[in-house]
Design a protein around this motif. Structure first.
Motif, mmCIF file in Angstrom:
data_model
loop_
_atom_site.group_PDB
_atom_site.id
_atom_site.type_symbol
_atom_site.label_atom_id
_atom_site.label_comp_id
_atom_site.label_asym_id
_atom_site.label_seq_id
_atom_site.Cartn_x
_atom_site.Cartn_y
_atom_site.Cartn_z
ATOM 1 N N LEU A 54 0.857 -1.190 0.000
ATOM 2 C CA LEU A 54 0.000 0.000 0.000
ATOM 3 C C LEU A 54 0.885 1.227 0.000
ATOM 4 O O LEU A 54 1.767 1.349 0.857
ATOM 5 N N PHE A 56 0.927 5.223 0.482
ATOM 6 C CA PHE A 56 0.109 6.325 1.003
ATOM 7 C C PHE A 56 0.802 7.649 0.720
ATOM 8 O O PHE A 56 2.035 7.741 0.757
ATOM 9 N N SER A 60 -3.455 7.248 6.624
ATOM 10 C CA SER A 60 -4.581 6.419 6.162
ATOM 11 C C SER A 60 -5.904 6.799 6.820
ATOM 12 O O SER A 60 -6.959 6.564 6.255
ATOM 13 N N GLN A 62 -7.271 5.222 8.905
ATOM 14 C CA GLN A 62 -8.036 3.974 9.058
ATOM 15 C C GLN A 62 -8.216 3.669 10.546
ATOM 16 O O GLN A 62 -7.266 3.784 11.337
ATOM 17 N N HIS A 65 -7.666 -1.749 13.572
ATOM 18 C CA HIS A 65 -8.001 -3.015 12.902
ATOM 19 C C HIS A 65 -6.852 -4.002 13.044
ATOM 20 O O HIS A 65 -5.726 -3.626 13.374
ATOM 21 N N ASP A 67 -4.644 -6.648 10.761
ATOM 22 C CA ASP A 67 -4.363 -6.952 9.354
ATOM 23 C C ASP A 67 -4.892 -8.323 8.950
ATOM 24 O O ASP A 67 -5.249 -8.544 7.787
ATOM 25 N N VAL A 96 0.658 6.753 12.815
ATOM 26 C CA VAL A 96 0.168 5.400 13.124
ATOM 27 C C VAL A 96 0.060 5.236 14.650
ATOM 28 O O VAL A 96 0.914 5.713 15.383
ATOM 29 N N TRP A 151 5.251 -4.321 12.485
ATOM 30 C CA TRP A 151 4.316 -4.834 13.491
ATOM 31 C C TRP A 151 3.836 -6.224 13.115
ATOM 32 O O TRP A 151 3.809 -6.606 11.942
ATOM 33 N N HIS A 157 -4.064 -1.792 15.300
ATOM 34 C CA HIS A 157 -3.412 -0.527 14.934
ATOM 35 C C HIS A 157 -4.282 0.235 13.936
ATOM 36 O O HIS A 157 -5.255 -0.318 13.404
ATOM 37 N N GLY A 158 -3.869 1.451 13.644
ATOM 38 C CA GLY A 158 -4.600 2.241 12.658
ATOM 39 C C GLY A 158 -3.899 3.565 12.418
ATOM 40 O O GLY A 158 -2.756 3.765 12.849
ATOM 41 N N GLY A 159 -4.569 4.449 11.704
ATOM 42 C CA GLY A 159 -4.011 5.773 11.406
ATOM 43 C C GLY A 159 -4.811 6.834 12.156
ATOM 44 O O GLY A 159 -6.040 6.875 12.043
ATOM 45 N N ARG A 169 1.830 12.419 4.656
ATOM 46 C CA ARG A 169 2.580 11.395 5.422
ATOM 47 C C ARG A 169 2.788 10.219 4.475
ATOM 48 O O ARG A 169 2.095 9.218 4.525
ATOM 49 N N VAL A 173 3.558 0.764 2.918
ATOM 50 C CA VAL A 173 3.218 -0.285 3.890
ATOM 51 C C VAL A 173 3.125 -1.612 3.142
ATOM 52 O O VAL A 173 2.426 -1.703 2.132
ATOM 53 N N HIS A 175 2.647 -5.903 3.547
ATOM 54 C CA HIS A 175 2.280 -7.041 4.393
ATOM 55 C C HIS A 175 2.951 -8.292 3.834
ATOM 56 O O HIS A 175 3.010 -8.479 2.616
HETATM 57 O O1 LIG Z 1 -0.103 3.929 7.885
HETATM 58 C C1 LIG Z 1 -1.208 3.894 8.390
HETATM 59 O O2 LIG Z 1 -1.873 4.893 8.644
HETATM 60 C C2 LIG Z 1 -1.811 2.573 8.791
HETATM 61 C C3 LIG Z 1 -1.723 1.578 7.703
HETATM 62 C C4 LIG Z 1 -2.439 0.326 8.074
HETATM 63 O O3 LIG Z 1 -3.114 0.268 9.047
HETATM 64 C C5 LIG Z 1 -2.300 -0.863 7.280
HETATM 65 O O4 LIG Z 1 -1.845 -0.773 6.148
HETATM 66 O O5 LIG Z 1 -2.642 -1.947 7.766
#
Ligand SMILES: O=C(O)CCC(=O)C(=O)O
Length: 206
Positions: A54, A56, A60, A62, A65, A67, A96, A151, A157-159, A169, A173, A175
């Motif tokens: 991802l 950014f 995010s 977000q 949540h 992953d 984050v 992580w 976690h989230g944004g 920012r 990211v 996974h």
């Molecule tokens: O960078 C962020 O704000 C969080 C990104 C995130 O939560 C994710 O990609 O799982």
């Protein structure tokens, strides 16, 4: 939607660009940088395989949540994420946040018996997350460009909200699952100890 169809103004606010690793040599090289892959390999107990990336431009925003809701690993707990900071993570550009230790909370099991999320059952899942993480104080990550935050894919976690909409920012990211847990015909080895999943882009909504 396909990136070619995204209106120009969308790039001046939170936007998530999926899976550039499928197209870009530079992104692929960053996701499997040698030093990073070595650390990920130690954490995963096996060579990492990129399963999603991802990019950014802004935070995010977000909500909290796991992953594993979005990409449940083939083997329990063998999922990590790395965020390569291209901008500073500051108080006002939606840094984050993470809930330390939340990876030890038993995951919510959706009605199909798995940890991958079912949108139809999100209400009870979110209530479970809220109840089980209530006693954990979240921490905010204030990284500098070039820092990498790693992580466990089962860490909540989230944004954070963006207080200054003009501040970017930028980050990458990624996974990772463990290569050895995935069919060898469906992965490609691209570095000494790093793999990428072999797949097409996800369907864009029509
Ligand atoms: O960078 C962020 O704000 C969080 C990104 C995130 O939560 C994710 O990609 O799982």
């Amino acid at each position: 939607m396909k990136i070619t169809e995204v209106p120009a103004e969308a790039f001046s606010g939170p936007i998530k660009i999926n899976d550039l690793f499928l197209n870009s040599d530079i992104v692929r090289a960053c996701t499997l940088d040698e030093r990073l892959s070595t650390i990920l390999g130690e954490l995963l107990d096996g060579d990492p395989m990129v399963c999603n990336s991802l990019n950014f431009i802004y935070g995010s925003t977000q909500g909290a949540h796991y992953d594993s809701w979005f990409m449940a690993p083939p083997v329990k707990d063998k999922i990590v994420a790395a965020s390569i900071c291209l901008d500073e993570n500051a108080e006002d550009n939606g840094p984050v946040f993470l809930y330390p230790g939340s990876h030890t909370i038993p995951p919510y099991i959706f009605p199909h018996g798995k940890i991958a999320k079912l949108d139809a059952d999100l209400g009870p899942a979110l209530r479970y997350v809220e109840e089980t993480s209530r006693d954990i104080e979240p921490v905010t990550f204030y990284g500098q460009p070039g820092d990498v935050l790693i992580w466990h894919g089962q860490v909540l976690h989230g944004g954070s909200p963006i207080k200054n909409p003009s501040r970017t920012r930028r980050s990458l990211v990624t996974h990772y699952w463990r290569a050895k847990d995935y069919r060898s015909s469906l992965r490609t080895k691209i570095t000494k100890n790093g793999y990428v999943i072999k797949r097409a882009h996800q369907e864009a909504a029509s």
